[in-house]
Design a protein around this motif. Structure first.
Motif, PDB file in Angstrom:
ATOM      1  N   TRP A 163       0.831  -1.215   0.000  1.00 33.48           N
ATOM      2  CA  TRP A 163       0.000   0.000   0.000  1.00 33.48           C
ATOM      3  C   TRP A 163       0.859   1.256   0.000  1.00 33.48           C
ATOM      4  CZ3 TRP A 163       0.492   3.537   3.832  1.00 33.48           C
ATOM      5  CH2 TRP A 163       0.993   3.128   5.061  1.00 33.48           C
ATOM      6  N   LEU A 164       2.118   1.139   0.389  1.00 34.29           N
ATOM      7  CA  LEU A 164       3.012   2.300   0.360  1.00 34.29           C
ATOM      8  C   LEU A 164       3.207   2.816  -1.063  1.00 34.29           C
ATOM      9  CD1 LEU A 164       5.648   1.230   2.991  1.00 34.29           C
ATOM     10  CD2 LEU A 164       4.146   3.214   3.117  1.00 34.29           C
ATOM     11  N   GLY A 165       3.069   1.923  -2.034  1.00 34.25           N
ATOM     12  CA  GLY A 165       3.158   2.337  -3.431  1.00 34.25           C
ATOM     13  C   GLY A 165       2.105   3.366  -3.798  1.00 34.25           C
ATOM     14  N   ALA A 166       1.027   3.420  -3.033  1.00 33.49           N
ATOM     15  CA  ALA A 166      -0.041   4.387  -3.304  1.00 33.49           C
ATOM     16  C   ALA A 166       0.355   5.809  -2.934  1.00 33.49           C
ATOM     17  CB  ALA A 166      -1.317   3.981  -2.558  1.00 33.49           C
ATOM     18  N   ILE A 167       1.278   5.975  -1.986  1.00 32.64           N
ATOM     19  CA  ILE A 167       1.677   7.334  -1.608  1.00 32.64           C
ATOM     20  C   ILE A 167       2.917   7.810  -2.363  1.00 32.64           C
ATOM     21  CG2 ILE A 167       0.641   7.165   0.684  1.00 32.64           C
ATOM     22  CD1 ILE A 167       3.520   7.011   1.793  1.00 32.64           C
ATOM     23  N   THR A 168       3.620   6.892  -3.009  1.00 36.40           N
ATOM     24  CA  THR A 168       4.828   7.245  -3.759  1.00 36.40           C
ATOM     25  C   THR A 168       4.578   8.369  -4.760  1.00 36.40           C
ATOM     26  OG1 THR A 168       5.656   4.988  -3.460  1.00 36.40           O
ATOM     27  CG2 THR A 168       6.705   6.310  -5.173  1.00 36.40           C
ATOM     28  N   PRO A 169       3.472   8.341  -5.516  1.00 38.52           N
ATOM     29  CA  PRO A 169       3.245   9.425  -6.483  1.00 38.52           C
ATOM     30  C   PRO A 169       3.149  10.819  -5.847  1.00 38.52           C
ATOM     31  CG  PRO A 169       1.844   7.567  -7.002  1.00 38.52           C
ATOM     32  CD  PRO A 169       2.474   7.272  -5.668  1.00 38.52           C
ATOM     33  N   LEU A 170       2.773  10.893  -4.574  1.00 35.38           N
ATOM     34  CA  LEU A 170       2.739  12.201  -3.911  1.00 35.38           C
ATOM     35  C   LEU A 170       4.145  12.796  -3.836  1.00 35.38           C
ATOM     36  CD1 LEU A 170       0.243  11.425  -1.012  1.00 35.38           C
ATOM     37  CD2 LEU A 170      -0.225  12.607  -3.166  1.00 35.38           C
ATOM     38  N   GLY A 171       5.131  11.941  -3.636  1.00 36.42           N
ATOM     39  CA  GLY A 171       6.518  12.390  -3.662  1.00 36.42           C
ATOM     40  C   GLY A 171       6.916  12.868  -5.049  1.00 36.42           C
ATOM     41  N   GLY A 172       6.428  12.175  -6.058  1.00 34.91           N
ATOM     42  CA  GLY A 172       6.678  12.594  -7.434  1.00 34.91           C
ATOM     43  C   GLY A 172       6.072  13.958  -7.721  1.00 34.91           C
ATOM     44  N   VAL A 173       4.897  14.202  -7.198  1.00 34.48           N
ATOM     45  CA  VAL A 173       4.251  15.511  -7.360  1.00 34.48           C
ATOM     46  C   VAL A 173       5.085  16.591  -6.664  1.00 34.48           C
ATOM     47  CG1 VAL A 173       2.210  16.888  -6.755  1.00 34.48           C
ATOM     48  CG2 VAL A 173       1.930  14.579  -7.679  1.00 34.48           C
ATOM     49  N   ALA A 174       5.641  16.283  -5.509  1.00 34.40           N
ATOM     50  CA  ALA A 174       6.502  17.238  -4.809  1.00 34.40           C
ATOM     51  C   ALA A 174       7.743  17.541  -5.646  1.00 34.40           C
ATOM     52  CB  ALA A 174       6.894  16.706  -3.432  1.00 34.40           C
ATOM     53  N   PHE A 175       8.359  16.507  -6.245  1.00 34.46           N
ATOM     54  CA  PHE A 175       9.511  16.729  -7.121  1.00 34.46           C
ATOM     55  C   PHE A 175       9.142  17.644  -8.289  1.00 34.46           C
ATOM     56  CE2 PHE A 175      11.404  12.303  -6.019  1.00 34.46           C
ATOM     57  CZ  PHE A 175      12.209  12.835  -5.029  1.00 34.46           C
ATOM     58  N   ILE A 176       8.050  17.322  -8.960  1.00 36.39           N
ATOM     59  CA  ILE A 176       7.616  18.110 -10.115  1.00 36.39           C
ATOM     60  C   ILE A 176       7.336  19.553  -9.698  1.00 36.39           C
ATOM     61  CG2 ILE A 176       5.752  18.398 -11.808  1.00 36.39           C
ATOM     62  CD1 ILE A 176       5.587  15.252 -11.807  1.00 36.39           C
ATOM     63  N   SER A 177       6.671  19.724  -8.574  1.00 33.88           N
ATOM     64  CA  SER A 177       6.367  21.073  -8.087  1.00 33.88           C
ATOM     65  C   SER A 177       7.644  21.857  -7.796  1.00 33.88           C
ATOM     66  CB  SER A 177       5.494  21.002  -6.828  1.00 33.88           C
ATOM     67  OG  SER A 177       4.280  20.357  -7.115  1.00 33.88           O
ATOM     68  N   GLY A 178       8.638  21.180  -7.230  1.00 37.99           N
ATOM     69  CA  GLY A 178       9.924  21.824  -6.981  1.00 37.99           C
ATOM     70  C   GLY A 178      10.579  22.293  -8.267  1.00 37.99           C
ATOM     71  N   TRP A 179      10.560  21.444  -9.274  1.00 37.98           N
ATOM     72  CA  TRP A 179      11.133  21.819 -10.575  1.00 37.98           C
ATOM     73  C   TRP A 179      10.363  22.990 -11.196  1.00 37.98           C
ATOM     74  CZ3 TRP A 179      15.810  20.642 -11.799  1.00 37.98           C
ATOM     75  CH2 TRP A 179      16.384  19.454 -11.363  1.00 37.98           C
ATOM     76  N   ILE A 180       9.057  22.997 -11.053  1.00 38.93           N
ATOM     77  CA  ILE A 180       8.249  24.114 -11.573  1.00 38.93           C
ATOM     78  C   ILE A 180       8.656  25.411 -10.880  1.00 38.93           C
ATOM     79  CG2 ILE A 180       5.915  25.103 -11.613  1.00 38.93           C
ATOM     80  CD1 ILE A 180       4.903  22.190 -12.132  1.00 38.93           C
ATOM     81  N   LEU A 181       8.884  25.359  -9.575  1.00 45.78           N
ATOM     82  CA  LEU A 181       9.293  26.572  -8.859  1.00 45.78           C
ATOM     83  C   LEU A 181      10.674  27.052  -9.282  1.00 45.78           C
ATOM     84  CD1 LEU A 181       7.899  26.105  -5.254  1.00 45.78           C
ATOM     85  CD2 LEU A 181       7.123  27.652  -7.037  1.00 45.78           C
ATOM     86  N   VAL A 182      11.570  26.137  -9.597  1.00 46.44           N
ATOM     87  CA  VAL A 182      12.879  26.546 -10.127  1.00 46.44           C
ATOM     88  C   VAL A 182      12.677  27.288 -11.454  1.00 46.44           C
ATOM     89  CG1 VAL A 182      15.100  25.750 -11.048  1.00 46.44           C
ATOM     90  CG2 VAL A 182      14.173  24.722  -8.958  1.00 46.44           C
ATOM     91  N   PHE A 183      11.833  26.740 -12.305  1.00 46.13           N
ATOM     92  CA  PHE A 183      11.511  27.386 -13.577  1.00 46.13           C
ATOM     93  C   PHE A 183      10.927  28.776 -13.349  1.00 46.13           C
ATOM     94  CE2 PHE A 183       8.450  28.485 -16.840  1.00 46.13           C
ATOM     95  CZ  PHE A 183       9.186  28.366 -17.997  1.00 46.13           C
ATOM     96  N   LEU A 184       9.957  28.862 -12.450  1.00 44.86           N
ATOM     97  CA  LEU A 184       9.313  30.159 -12.189  1.00 44.86           C
ATOM     98  C   LEU A 184      10.276  31.171 -11.580  1.00 44.86           C
ATOM     99  CD1 LEU A 184       5.843  28.952 -10.849  1.00 44.86           C
ATOM    100  CD2 LEU A 184       6.370  29.929 -13.110  1.00 44.86           C
TER     101      LEU A 184
END
Length: 128
Positions: free
Chosen positions: A99-120
């Motif tokens: 079931w931990l695999g279900a929360i893994t994508p939330l970490g991916g969203v955090a990574f993507i959001s971080g990259w978006i903020l670097v861009f911005l």
């Protein structure tokens, strides 16, 4: 966070990525073989290390461009991503708790959001 604090954060997470990766390759080899999750563990280490390097680069950027305020939040999001994405995969690899695999994508969203903020941060004319 100031640039030097971001670089120190990167150093800690980089050290942990190397240590966890080495421990996984040697000390946990049998457990990972039993759970069939060696590849999952390796993915966790890769993303952990890649984002440790990204945090290091963000720290350098923060020293050069202290007005890029979004870099601090980008750092926090990447740290959260390491904890959630890599952390959940580490635990999944060692315990088989799927079931931990279900929360893994939330970490991916955090990574993507971080990259978006670097861009911005780099594109915001007010912060140049």
């Amino acid at each position: 966070m100031k640039g030097n604090q971001i670089i120190q954060t990167a150093a800690i997470f980089g050290m942990l990525a190397v240590g966890i990766g080495a421990f996984g390759a040697h000390g946990l080899k049998e457990i990972l073989a039993e759970t069939g999750r060696a590849e999952t563990f390796e993915t966790a280490v890769k993303y952990h290390f890649y984002h440790s390097l990204a945090i290091f680069i963000i720290g350098i950027l923060a020293l050069v461009k202290p007005n890029w305020k979004k870099l601090s939040t980008a750092t926090i999001l990447m740290v959260v991503g390491i904890f959630i994405f890599s952390g959940s995969l580490y635990i999944l690899s060692l315990t088989g708790i799927t079931w931990l695999g279900a929360i893994t994508p939330l970490g991916g969203v955090a990574f993507i959001s971080g990259w978006i903020l670097v861009f911005l941060a780099a594109s915001n004319k007010n912060e140049q």
